[in-house]
Design a protein around this motif. Structure first.
Motif, PDB file in Angstrom:
ATOM      1  N   ILE A 196      -8.100   1.104  -0.127  1.00 57.74           N
ATOM      2  CA  ILE A 196      -8.327   0.292   1.073  1.00 57.74           C
ATOM      3  C   ILE A 196      -9.825   0.071   1.266  1.00 57.74           C
ATOM      4  O   ILE A 196     -10.275  -1.032   1.592  1.00 57.74           O
ATOM      5  CB  ILE A 196      -7.716   0.972   2.310  1.00 57.74           C
ATOM      6  N   THR A 197     -10.591   1.117   1.057  1.00 58.40           N
ATOM      7  CA  THR A 197     -12.048   0.987   1.160  1.00 58.40           C
ATOM      8  C   THR A 197     -12.577   0.003   0.135  1.00 58.40           C
ATOM      9  O   THR A 197     -13.443  -0.835   0.438  1.00 58.40           O
ATOM     10  CB  THR A 197     -12.717   2.361   0.972  1.00 58.40           C
ATOM     11  N   ARG A 198     -12.048   0.056  -1.094  1.00 58.84           N
ATOM     12  CA  ARG A 198     -12.492  -0.891  -2.119  1.00 58.84           C
ATOM     13  C   ARG A 198     -12.139  -2.322  -1.725  1.00 58.84           C
ATOM     14  O   ARG A 198     -12.901  -3.255  -2.006  1.00 58.84           O
ATOM     15  CB  ARG A 198     -11.881  -0.533  -3.477  1.00 58.84           C
ATOM     16  N   LYS A 205     -13.938   0.600   9.698  1.00 61.81           N
ATOM     17  CA  LYS A 205     -15.315   0.658   9.210  1.00 61.81           C
ATOM     18  C   LYS A 205     -15.836  -0.699   8.761  1.00 61.81           C
ATOM     19  O   LYS A 205     -17.051  -0.901   8.678  1.00 61.81           O
ATOM     20  CB  LYS A 205     -15.415   1.672   8.068  1.00 61.81           C
ATOM     21  N   LEU A 230      -5.425   5.484  -0.292  1.00 65.75           N
ATOM     22  CA  LEU A 230      -6.333   5.283   0.838  1.00 65.75           C
ATOM     23  C   LEU A 230      -7.691   4.776   0.364  1.00 65.75           C
ATOM     24  O   LEU A 230      -8.275   3.874   0.968  1.00 65.75           O
ATOM     25  CB  LEU A 230      -6.500   6.592   1.603  1.00 65.75           C
ATOM     26  N   ALA A 231      -8.190   5.351  -0.726  1.00 59.26           N
ATOM     27  CA  ALA A 231      -9.502   4.941  -1.239  1.00 59.26           C
ATOM     28  C   ALA A 231      -9.504   3.471  -1.642  1.00 59.26           C
ATOM     29  O   ALA A 231     -10.524   2.776  -1.507  1.00 59.26           O
ATOM     30  CB  ALA A 231      -9.892   5.826  -2.429  1.00 59.26           C
ATOM     31  N   GLU A 266      -4.306  10.096  -2.019  1.00 57.18           N
ATOM     32  CA  GLU A 266      -5.682   9.818  -1.603  1.00 57.18           C
ATOM     33  C   GLU A 266      -6.192   8.532  -2.254  1.00 57.18           C
ATOM     34  O   GLU A 266      -6.947   7.766  -1.645  1.00 57.18           O
ATOM     35  CB  GLU A 266      -6.587  10.990  -1.956  1.00 57.18           C
ATOM     36  N   GLU A 303      -8.358   3.792  10.256  1.00 58.57           N
ATOM     37  CA  GLU A 303      -9.746   4.248  10.310  1.00 58.57           C
ATOM     38  C   GLU A 303     -10.543   3.711   9.130  1.00 58.57           C
ATOM     39  O   GLU A 303     -11.739   3.432   9.261  1.00 58.57           O
ATOM     40  CB  GLU A 303      -9.791   5.780  10.356  1.00 58.57           C
ATOM     41  N   ARG A 304      -9.899   3.560   7.985  1.00 60.27           N
ATOM     42  CA  ARG A 304     -10.581   2.935   6.835  1.00 60.27           C
ATOM     43  C   ARG A 304     -10.922   1.483   7.158  1.00 60.27           C
ATOM     44  O   ARG A 304     -12.015   1.008   6.840  1.00 60.27           O
ATOM     45  CB  ARG A 304      -9.667   2.992   5.613  1.00 60.27           C
ATOM     46  N   GLN A 318      -4.767   7.041   9.297  1.00 62.91           N
ATOM     47  CA  GLN A 318      -5.781   7.048   8.236  1.00 62.91           C
ATOM     48  C   GLN A 318      -6.128   5.652   7.718  1.00 62.91           C
ATOM     49  O   GLN A 318      -7.315   5.331   7.560  1.00 62.91           O
ATOM     50  CB  GLN A 318      -5.314   7.949   7.090  1.00 62.91           C
ATOM     51  N   PRO A 319      -5.141   4.788   7.435  1.00 65.84           N
ATOM     52  CA  PRO A 319      -5.511   3.435   6.990  1.00 65.84           C
ATOM     53  C   PRO A 319      -6.302   2.665   8.038  1.00 65.84           C
ATOM     54  O   PRO A 319      -7.243   1.932   7.706  1.00 65.84           O
ATOM     55  CB  PRO A 319      -4.156   2.771   6.717  1.00 65.84           C
ATOM     56  N   TRP A 373       0.837  -1.209   0.000  1.00 70.50           N
ATOM     57  CA  TRP A 373       0.000   0.000   0.000  1.00 70.50           C
ATOM     58  C   TRP A 373       0.869   1.255   0.000  1.00 70.50           C
ATOM     59  O   TRP A 373       0.533   2.247  -0.607  1.00 70.50           O
ATOM     60  CB  TRP A 373      -0.886   0.014   1.237  1.00 70.50           C
TER      61      TRP A 373
END
Length: 255
Positions: free
Chosen positions: A35-37, A76, A32-33, A29, A72-73, A69-70, A10
């Motif tokens: 990670i959500t995917r 969720k 980071l996005a 950014e 917190e992703r 930041q990672p 990452w």
């Protein structure tokens, strides 16, 4: 059956020195996005675990905000367990970034593997055998301990490591962070999840590099992906399927 997602590299906080600040912010950014995917893919495919095979972060000197930041992703996706491994960019040293994170609020669904010893998940039927790097470069194969590591009978053994095998780069075993391509056989692994190579690469049926989740250079082939891994039993070859995670495509135009 064990169903998991394998990702790596990452390199959160990566600096792109050849672009302007605005473009660099977009690229950072995007990492980071992705990670959500990954979390969304895990939910959609019924994968309860995500293995991150090293280089979660790009460097040691990151702000607390960049470090958190990672997490917190990942927080969720509370039904997904995330496995983090120190690599050569974010190797585990005393009082380093991993110790700093452990002193903070690590989400309950995030496991940071800082020692070379099996972690058993009996209810899921498998064990993770991690090989965290303690130095940026080592001439010792970090996966060698897996050959003698004991796990309960019948449980699926999954290796997690960061380094270089033969097949790309060099055939010389004196290169740093060398990993034997035969480790899956000698250690009885159903799958060996590797990081370090930013393009997705199959070494053999049971040994794969996932590639980086968001492409980060023009010469990376097979980036912007992860691997969906389905393992029926300890003896069966895993079913490995590439899945898209990246947002940007890096293209070179020549006249």
């Amino acid at each position: 059956m064990v169903c998991l997602i394998h990702t790596s590299d990452w390199q959160i906080g990566k600096v792109y020195r050849f672009v302007d600040d605005g473009t660099m912010g977009l690229l950072q950014e995007a990492r980071l996005a992705a990670i959500t995917r990954l979390g969304e893919l895990a939910i959609n495919h019924g994968a309860d675990h995500i293995l991150v095979a090293g280089d979660v972060y790009d460097m040691e000197a990151l702000s607390p905000r960049s470090l958190n930041q990672p997490l917190e992703r990942m927080r969720k996706f509370e039904k997904v367990t995330w496995h983090l491994l120190p690599g050569n960019h974010d190797y585990h040293r005393p009082h380093g970034l991993w110790d700093q994170l452990m002193r903070g609020s690590v989400p309950e669904n995030v496991i940071i593997h800082l020692t070379s010893e099996p972690r058993i998940f009996e209810s899921d039927g498998f064990a993770v055998l991690p090989a965290p790097l303690q130095y940026r470069r080592t001439l010792q194969d970090p996966t060698a301990y897996m050959d003698e590591a004991e796990t309960p009978d019948g449980i699926i053994r999954i290796g997690l490591a960061h380094g270089t095998v033969t097949g790309f780069g060099s055939d010389d075993k004196d290169i740093p962070n060398y990993i034997s391509p035969d480790r899956s056989t000698s250690a009885g692994l159903a799958y060996l999840a590797l990081g370090d190579w930013h393009g997705q690469k199959r070494i053999n049926d049971k040994v794969w590099y996932s590639g980086t989740h968001e492409t980060d250079a023009f010469d990376v082939e097979g980036g912007g992906q992860a691997l969906l891994v389905e393992i029926q039993s300890a003896d069966a070859a895993p079913v490995v399927t590439p899945v898209e995670t990246g947002h940007y495509r890096w293209m070179t135009y020549r006249e």
